[in-house]
Design a protein around this motif. Structure first.
Motif, PDB file in Angstrom:
ATOM      1  N   HIS A  18     -21.338 -24.596 -12.072  1.00 34.23           N
ATOM      2  CA  HIS A  18     -22.732 -24.779 -11.679  1.00 34.23           C
ATOM      3  C   HIS A  18     -23.665 -24.215 -12.757  1.00 34.23           C
ATOM      4  N   ARG A  27     -14.879 -33.144 -11.870  1.00 33.29           N
ATOM      5  CA  ARG A  27     -14.682 -32.738 -10.462  1.00 33.29           C
ATOM      6  C   ARG A  27     -14.589 -33.940  -9.540  1.00 33.29           C
ATOM      7  N   GLU A  37     -25.899 -29.108  -6.408  1.00 34.12           N
ATOM      8  CA  GLU A  37     -25.283 -28.669  -5.156  1.00 34.12           C
ATOM      9  C   GLU A  37     -23.872 -29.215  -4.979  1.00 34.12           C
ATOM     10  N   MET A  38     -23.546 -30.290  -5.669  1.00 32.49           N
ATOM     11  CA  MET A  38     -22.199 -30.857  -5.585  1.00 32.49           C
ATOM     12  C   MET A  38     -21.177 -30.015  -6.319  1.00 32.49           C
ATOM     13  N   LEU A  39     -21.635 -29.147  -7.228  1.00 29.94           N
ATOM     14  CA  LEU A  39     -20.731 -28.269  -7.982  1.00 29.94           C
ATOM     15  C   LEU A  39     -20.608 -26.956  -7.226  1.00 29.94           C
ATOM     16  N   THR A  40     -19.500 -26.748  -6.573  1.00 30.54           N
ATOM     17  CA  THR A  40     -19.325 -25.564  -5.722  1.00 30.54           C
ATOM     18  C   THR A  40     -18.874 -24.337  -6.511  1.00 30.54           C
ATOM     19  N   GLU A  41     -18.258 -24.538  -7.676  1.00 29.57           N
ATOM     20  CA  GLU A  41     -17.806 -23.394  -8.477  1.00 29.57           C
ATOM     21  C   GLU A  41     -18.991 -22.806  -9.243  1.00 29.57           C
TER      22      GLU A  41
END
Length: 337
Positions: free
Chosen positions: A178, A150, A170-174
């Motif tokens: 996540h 990502r 929290e940096m992984l929005t999907e």
């Protein structure tokens, strides 16, 4: 001898295909038996005269070796990487068993060493610790791969720290990504616990072997590396010389030479041309190769190995060849000890 029989076995999970040859190479028996100890023993006991048996190194090889060695004259667990004859012609279980028996009859097999019962527990514990270490590293690589996929940089080891995980997740929005990362973190925690436990039990078992204590007196050979050496080598008497040991641990240089001789003044003389090298031998024990290379690399900046390496470099030896020479010296000392 004329009365000897030679049995080749193509071993599989459910069934084992067997071919038996006499001393002249004539097939006297071809059959299939379940891969069960009782069935195999009955077959062996039904054959009269000296019986020599071979099968390839596989998952069941250690078990089958223990089952058969008291019932036959000789058991050879052969190296499948050297059985080039099996790759010729048609491929079938009966054909492979017959070819193995023929290779055994002609003495063209190289056996794979199977150790003594005294080190069996240590072998299994070392294998368990090694597997858990590899799985831990693989999980860590997968975690970093998710973030790199990502476009999120992951310098250092902060991405693995429990206190920083929420910030990284929290940096992984999907949602799917996540969740995948969260499962990998959970897997990493479990593997670390198991790895520490496996390490403690392995080291505790290794202290029962006197050779481990002797090997730990060699600089850069700590308790883990010493346990790896004892579990793998088993006994130093397997090797007649240090050069055989170097080849086993992957520290032997492969050379290629052709057209070595010529005629001069009616005499055969050897050509004066340099020997071409092809790197280190690939057919080796990779666990021990990593142990000795790591020991040489780690000790290159410290006493007593640092001055030895510097002297080799001052004499014109390349840095990588100097490291190889040091790794060979450590391996030779370990074999002597």
């Amino acid at each position: 001898m004329k009365c000897d029989k030679y049995m080749g076995m193509d071993v599989h999970q459910a069934m084992t295909v067997v071919a038996v040859l006499d001393a002249d190479g004539k097939v006297i028996l071809e059959t299939m038996v379940p891969t069960v100890a009782a069935s195999i023993i009955r077959l062996v006991q039904s054959l009269s005269g000296p019986l020599r048996v071979t099968f390839e190194e596989t998952t069941q090889a250690a078990w089958l070796y223990e089952v058969m060695r008291t019932y036959v004259t000789e058991v050879i667990v052969c190296d499948p990487r050297r059985n080039k004859l099996l790759g010729e012609g048609s491929k079938a279980d009966k054909v492979d068993a017959r070819k193995l028996a023929d290779l055994l009859r002609t003495g063209m097999l190289r056996s794979v060493y199977h150790g003594h019962e005294a080190t069996r527990n240590l072998k299994e514990l070392v294998r368990a610790y090694e597997t858990l270490s590899i799985d831990t590293l693989r999980t860590m690589v997968r975690i970093k791969a998710i973030f790199r996929g990502r476009g999120i940089p992951t310098p250092g080891r902060g991405v693995y720290q429990p206190k920083q995980r929420e910030r990284w997740l929290e940096m992984l929005t999907e949602a799917g990504m996540h969740q995948r990362a969260a499962w990998l973190y959970e897997q990493l925690d479990q593997l670390r616990v198991l790895r520490r436990k496996a390490k403690q039990i392995m080291l505790s078992e290794s202290r029962r072997h006197r050779a481990v204590g002797l090997l730990k007196t060699i600089p850069q050979l700590g308790p883990i590396r010493a346990a790896f050496i004892v579990a793998t080598v088993d006994t130093p008497h397997r090797f007649r010389t240090k050069r055989q040991f170097w080849s086993y641990v992957g520290l032997a240089v492969v050379t290629h030479m052709s057209s070595e001789y010529e005629m001069k003044a009616g005499r055969v003389v050897r050509r004066r041309k340099p020997i071409a090298t092809r790197g280190l031998n690939q057919n080796c024990n990779r666990r021990l190769k990593e142990v000795f290379i790591a020991a040489a690399t780690g000790g290159s900046r410290h006493e007593p190995y640092g001055p030895f390496l510097e002297k080799l470099k001052q004499n014109g030896m390349r840095a990588e060849m100097a490291r190889l020479t040091l790794a060979r010296k450590i391996a030779a000392v370990a074999l002597i000890v």
